[in-house]
Design a protein around this motif. Structure first.
Motif, PDB file in Angstrom:
ATOM      1  N   LEU A 176      32.915  32.704  28.947  1.00  0.00           N
ATOM      2  CA  LEU A 176      33.714  33.601  29.609  1.00  0.00           C
ATOM      3  C   LEU A 176      34.593  34.370  28.630  1.00  0.00           C
ATOM      4  O   LEU A 176      34.636  35.582  28.548  1.00  0.00           O
ATOM      5  CB  LEU A 176      34.498  33.039  30.779  1.00  0.00           C
ATOM      6  CG  LEU A 176      35.488  34.051  31.406  1.00  0.00           C
ATOM      7  CD1 LEU A 176      34.692  34.594  32.716  1.00  0.00           C
ATOM      8  CD2 LEU A 176      36.543  33.244  31.912  1.00  0.00           C
ATOM      9  N   LEU A 198      40.312  33.396  35.884  1.00  0.00           N
ATOM     10  CA  LEU A 198      40.296  32.606  34.528  1.00  0.00           C
ATOM     11  C   LEU A 198      40.379  33.848  33.283  1.00  0.00           C
ATOM     12  O   LEU A 198      40.813  33.192  32.199  1.00  0.00           O
ATOM     13  CB  LEU A 198      38.800  32.117  34.358  1.00  0.00           C
ATOM     14  CG  LEU A 198      38.684  30.634  35.259  1.00  0.00           C
ATOM     15  CD1 LEU A 198      37.144  30.087  35.271  1.00  0.00           C
ATOM     16  CD2 LEU A 198      39.540  29.896  34.866  1.00  0.00           C
ATOM     17  N   LEU A 199      39.952  34.882  33.673  1.00  0.00           N
ATOM     18  CA  LEU A 199      40.048  35.999  32.511  1.00  0.00           C
ATOM     19  C   LEU A 199      41.619  36.268  32.387  1.00  0.00           C
ATOM     20  O   LEU A 199      42.314  36.451  31.173  1.00  0.00           O
ATOM     21  CB  LEU A 199      39.461  37.358  32.910  1.00  0.00           C
ATOM     22  CG  LEU A 199      37.884  37.163  32.754  1.00  0.00           C
ATOM     23  CD1 LEU A 199      37.242  38.482  33.382  1.00  0.00           C
ATOM     24  CD2 LEU A 199      37.701  37.013  30.940  1.00  0.00           C
ATOM     25  N   TRP A 249      33.963  38.088  26.935  1.00  0.00           N
ATOM     26  CA  TRP A 249      34.951  39.023  27.426  1.00  0.00           C
ATOM     27  C   TRP A 249      35.464  39.442  25.913  1.00  0.00           C
ATOM     28  O   TRP A 249      35.687  40.721  26.088  1.00  0.00           O
ATOM     29  CB  TRP A 249      36.011  38.402  28.348  1.00  0.00           C
ATOM     30  CG  TRP A 249      37.363  39.285  28.788  1.00  0.00           C
ATOM     31  CD1 TRP A 249      38.553  39.299  28.282  1.00  0.00           C
ATOM     32  CD2 TRP A 249      36.907  40.324  29.733  1.00  0.00           C
ATOM     33  NE1 TRP A 249      39.150  40.285  29.024  1.00  0.00           N
ATOM     34  CE2 TRP A 249      38.640  40.770  29.821  1.00  0.00           C
ATOM     35  CE3 TRP A 249      35.977  40.862  30.253  1.00  0.00           C
ATOM     36  CZ2 TRP A 249      38.656  41.966  30.498  1.00  0.00           C
ATOM     37  CZ3 TRP A 249      36.235  41.913  31.039  1.00  0.00           C
ATOM     38  CH2 TRP A 249      37.526  42.433  31.385  1.00  0.00           C
ATOM     39  N   LYS A 280      36.577  34.175  38.416  1.00  0.00           N
ATOM     40  CA  LYS A 280      36.173  34.698  37.040  1.00  0.00           C
ATOM     41  C   LYS A 280      37.322  35.470  36.603  1.00  0.00           C
ATOM     42  O   LYS A 280      37.998  35.466  35.584  1.00  0.00           O
ATOM     43  CB  LYS A 280      34.713  35.644  37.017  1.00  0.00           C
ATOM     44  CG  LYS A 280      34.557  36.491  35.952  1.00  0.00           C
ATOM     45  CD  LYS A 280      33.037  37.229  35.978  1.00  0.00           C
ATOM     46  CE  LYS A 280      33.239  38.277  36.889  1.00  0.00           C
ATOM     47  NZ  LYS A 280      31.853  38.876  36.772  1.00  0.00           N
ATOM     48  N   LEU A 281      37.754  36.434  37.584  1.00  0.00           N
ATOM     49  CA  LEU A 281      38.933  37.153  37.086  1.00  0.00           C
ATOM     50  C   LEU A 281      40.198  36.443  36.871  1.00  0.00           C
ATOM     51  O   LEU A 281      40.965  36.784  35.898  1.00  0.00           O
ATOM     52  CB  LEU A 281      39.229  38.198  38.521  1.00  0.00           C
ATOM     53  CG  LEU A 281      40.612  39.003  38.420  1.00  0.00           C
ATOM     54  CD1 LEU A 281      40.528  40.109  37.085  1.00  0.00           C
ATOM     55  CD2 LEU A 281      40.652  39.896  39.778  1.00  0.00           C
ATOM     56  N   ASP A 314      43.037  33.592  30.292  1.00  0.00           N
ATOM     57  CA  ASP A 314      42.565  33.670  28.999  1.00  0.00           C
ATOM     58  C   ASP A 314      43.314  34.469  28.239  1.00  0.00           C
ATOM     59  O   ASP A 314      43.975  33.991  27.136  1.00  0.00           O
ATOM     60  CB  ASP A 314      40.966  34.176  29.059  1.00  0.00           C
ATOM     61  CG  ASP A 314      40.453  34.264  27.510  1.00  0.00           C
ATOM     62  OD1 ASP A 314      40.676  33.158  26.804  1.00  0.00           O
ATOM     63  OD2 ASP A 314      39.767  35.160  27.241  1.00  0.00           O
ATOM     64  N   SER A 315      43.754  35.849  28.741  1.00  0.00           N
ATOM     65  CA  SER A 315      44.753  36.587  28.270  1.00  0.00           C
ATOM     66  C   SER A 315      46.137  35.844  27.773  1.00  0.00           C
ATOM     67  O   SER A 315      46.619  35.974  27.014  1.00  0.00           O
ATOM     68  CB  SER A 315      44.934  37.896  28.974  1.00  0.00           C
ATOM     69  OG  SER A 315      43.754  38.714  28.983  1.00  0.00           O
TER      70      SER A 315
END
Lengths: 250, 250
Positions: free
Chosen positions: A224, A179-180, A228, A176-177, A183-184
């Motif tokens: 996600l 992928l975040l 987020w 998850k981290l 994403d940024s």
């Protein structure tokens, strides 16, 4: 450009790579940058690549050729390397041999010989290990103080990793981290693009736990990204603004 | 390096700059990078600087000299510029004259002639304007589609600006956003350092609304940084991890 990252945890290693390559913004393509060599029960070796695509493809091809001929003929290759340090040496050596061939012409055209790699995985008999291999073929290894490496367009996705990454995280949380962090980066830089390739390796399993290509309509990634963004906006709204009634020094 | 950013809103402009300069990691110093020329009720002009400190200091000194001599002798200077476009031209022109003097020696030593500026403010008779002046002296102006500019180490702090910045934000909210963007950058890059200088300008006030140097023990910034970290970790915990029960393609 490219964005690749890998986190080494107590529970295993999480790998992620985007797939965008470009020669200028008017020449964009999709190429896989996550490569792996697996012998279930014996080893899982994952290589993430960034830099000049002709260089990184040549390196991967040389490593593949070493595996197919080396296995037959008893020569050095990733599937017979005795440990991950030796595997990192093989990557460095393949990179130097590509540099010998292509480096002078690239330098003559003032094109930098740009390539970097994240190499991680586990070979039976030692714990999982993660290396960052530089364009010169030398490398460093991740330790408990710095549990992650990034290559390519790493700056956008670094703040969230700096804040949250811990070796004690679970594999799903680390995915998850990761992928975040992607994403940024995807939101702020056009040279990094979907789909993403991710791979989860669990310590001592000597098999791949999860491998997935995440494209634009991936339900998990969409949710996600949406939740987020919503959480960040809520968190932003909860924090007090700077009081403009404060003394002015002018 | 440096990090400077400015957001142009319907309500005004928010400016922020760090103060760290370095010639290698073993030679770090603190210099002001936020400069301003003010005539209350008539104009507020703010200049943020990034790049080679010898270049940016020379540019600021030339602009200061133009003001002191130009006012007396009726020559062009920032305090008499008829509009912000003309003020941006004066910055570009000062930069080119520094390049004429120092550029050849820098290039001979393969040191890039690096300098960039954010110039913003308001001159009575026109709305507030914000410009990004490049090392060549040419410039672009912020519009409603892109309400912010960054110079220097801009990548770490860009994701939060991309997600949250809107021209309709209030000045205190925009100051909060700018400081969060600095917080992310400060955590991830040693070449950007405290203290920070921030300045808030409210549309049509033709005065500085708030100017503040924010150092390590600034209570607002400490609380902002702490509660943002806590909010991010809470938000992270609320989002589901990637389900490792998903199909594996290996």
């Amino acid at each position: 450009m490219t964005y690749c990252a890998a986190l080494k945890l107590d529970d295993g290693i999480v790998f992620g790579a985007d797939t965008r390559t470009n020669a200028g913004v008017d020449n964009v393509a999709c190429f896989r940058k996550l490569h792996r060599w697996i012998e279930p029960g014996e080893r899982v070796i994952v290589l993430l690549t960034a830099g000049n695509l002709s260089v990184t493809q040549s390196v991967v091809t040389l490593l593949e050729e070493q595996v197919s001929s080396g296995r037959r003929e008893g020569r050095d290759n990733l599937l017979d390397a005795p440990n991950m340090f030796h595997a990192a040496r093989l990557v460095g050596s393949a990179l130097r041999s590509v540099r010998d061939v292509d480096g002078p012409s690239l330098e003559a055209s003032h094109a930098p010989f740009a390539a970097s790699f994240l190499l991680g995985g586990q070979i039976r008999g030692e714990p999982p290990r993660l290396f960052n291999v530089y364009a010169e073929g030398n490398f460093i290894e991740a330790g408990p103080d710095t549990p992650f490496f990034q290559i390519g367009e790493h700056k956008y996705g670094k703040p969230i990793l700096d804040r949250v990454a811990r070796p004690s995280m679970s594999l799903p949380d680390a995915a998850k981290l990761l992928l975040l962090s992607f994403d940024s980066t995807l939101r702020s830089n056009l040279s990094v693009g979907m789909p993403l390739d991710i791979l989860l390796y669990r310590t001592d399993s000597l098999r791949v736990s999860l491998e997935r290509r995440i494209d634009r309509d991936d339900a998990y990634f969409q949710e996600l990204s949406r939740s987020w963004s919503a959480s960040l906006r809520e968190a932003f709204a909860r924090i007090a603004g700077l009081d403009p009634g404060d003394p002015v020094s002018v």
